[in-house]
Write an enzyme that holds these catalytic residues in place. Structure first.
Site, PDB file in Angstrom:
ATOM      1  NE  ARG A 168      -2.676  -0.692   3.496  1.00  0.00           N
ATOM      2  CZ  ARG A 168      -3.516  -0.080   4.326  1.00  0.00           C
ATOM      3  NH1 ARG A 168      -4.699   0.304   3.923  1.00  0.00           N
ATOM      4  NH2 ARG A 168      -3.152   0.133   5.578  1.00  0.00           N
TER       5      ARG A 168
ATOM      6  CE  LYS B  69       3.293  -6.988   5.224  1.00  0.00           C
ATOM      7  NZ  LYS B  69       2.665  -5.685   5.149  1.00  0.00           N
TER       8      LYS B  69
ATOM      9  NE  ARG C  32       2.516  -0.484  11.970  1.00  0.00           N
ATOM     10  CZ  ARG C  32       1.955  -0.710  10.781  1.00  0.00           C
ATOM     11  NH1 ARG C  32       0.818  -1.363  10.703  1.00  0.00           N
ATOM     12  NH2 ARG C  32       2.528  -0.296   9.669  1.00  0.00           N
TER      13      ARG C  32
END
Ligand code: ATP
Length: 270
Positions: free
Chosen positions: A67, A131, A266
């Site tokens: 992004r 991730k 977060r």
């Protein structure tokens, strides 16, 4: 110039992917290339000429994007990087939950093959908190059909070498721990998941996926911050997503719902 691994490894077989993939993928055209900058950019540049859903799978992607133009790296011979272009007869505002539905479609396929993952709102797949895969969705109007638009769904999934990528990026990175993974079988499974999900999303939106998304939620019940360009916009306890894909946050002022725009989620330091 081809990269080392693009030269060393035979291109995957589209016939084998097609044979392994489910019925829902029958209309998809396959393009498999040794190397490209970004599979999303390639498909976006050509949507005006596409006549059917199209998969662009690059064995090696050299300029992958996340992004806001953030870079997406792919380990040499250790990643699946592909994009799927699909026409939806929906207005742009109806796409707000699509990246979450894509997450559910991918998580289902991974979980069904023994890779337990979590979803992080709005667009990441995590494994053990790090991730594992990223999703980038870009859109273009269909010039030939009013009211239709093309979505290009880009996916980068780490098959192996998460540690090496993590060292390069300075953050924890997960992989599925399969350096010798059968890529064609993984590609077929993930493509099937996406092609089964997209017609349901076109008809019913995100609502049919909300409960399942909440079952995969990495941050459920955690204290989190919502950031906009590094600034804390909201702080609260994450309470899953609603039927449109908004993140629910229990704050001191009560429950609020946050749309996925350019904000980031977060874990709060407590
Ligand atoms: P947000 O939570 O807002 O989505 P993000 O940092 O996760 O923020 P993305 O745009 O989703 O941003 O993804 C890009 C980021 O992902 C990069 O800035 C980089 O830190 C990280 N990244 C890049 N390549 C990989 C990879 N192969 N595996 C895991 N993480 C990666």
């Amino acid at each position: 110039m081809l990269g080392y691994n693009a030269r060393m490894h035979a291109l995957p077989s589209s016939a084998r992917v097609a044979a392994l993939a489910g019925e829902a993928t029958r209309a998809v055209a396959f393009e498999i290339v040794a190397e490209t900058g970004s599979t999303n950019a390639d498909l976006l540049a050509r949507v005006a000429t596409l006549t059917q859903p199209t998969l662009c799978w690059a064995q090696r992607q050299t300029a992958g994007r996340g992004r806001a133009g953030r870079p997406w790296l792919a380990a040499d011979n250790g990643a699946l990087t592909f994009s799927l272009a699909w026409k939806l007869r929906l207005p742009p505002q109806a796409l707000s939950g699509l990246s979450l539905a894509v997450g559910v479609a991918l998580a289902r396929q991974l979980a069904a093959r023994g890779v337990m993952v979590q979803l992080k709102w709005p667009n990441d797949l995590l494994r053990d908190g790090a991730k594992l895969a990223g999703i980038l969705i870009e859109t273009a109007a269909d010039k030939n059909e009013r009211g239709a638009l093309w979505v290009v769904i880009g996916v980068g999934l780490n098959l192996a070498q998460g540690d090496a990528l993590g060292a390069q990026l300075g953050r924890a990175v997960a992989d599925i721990g399969q350096p010798q993974a059968d890529r064609e079988a993984w590609m077929a499974a993930l493509l099937t998941g996406l092609c089964e999900m997209l017609p349901v999303f076109e008809r019913e939106g995100f609502a049919p996926f909300a409960q399942e998304w909440n079952g995969f939620d990495a941050y459920a019940g955690c204290e989190v911050n919502i950031l906009d360009r590094g600034e804390v916009l909201h702080h609260g306890r994450a309470a899953g997503v609603d039927e449109t894909g908004r993140l629910l946050l229990d704050t001191e002022a009560g429950r609020i719902a946050i749309m996925a725009g350019d904000v980031s989620l977060r874990m709060a330091e407590v």
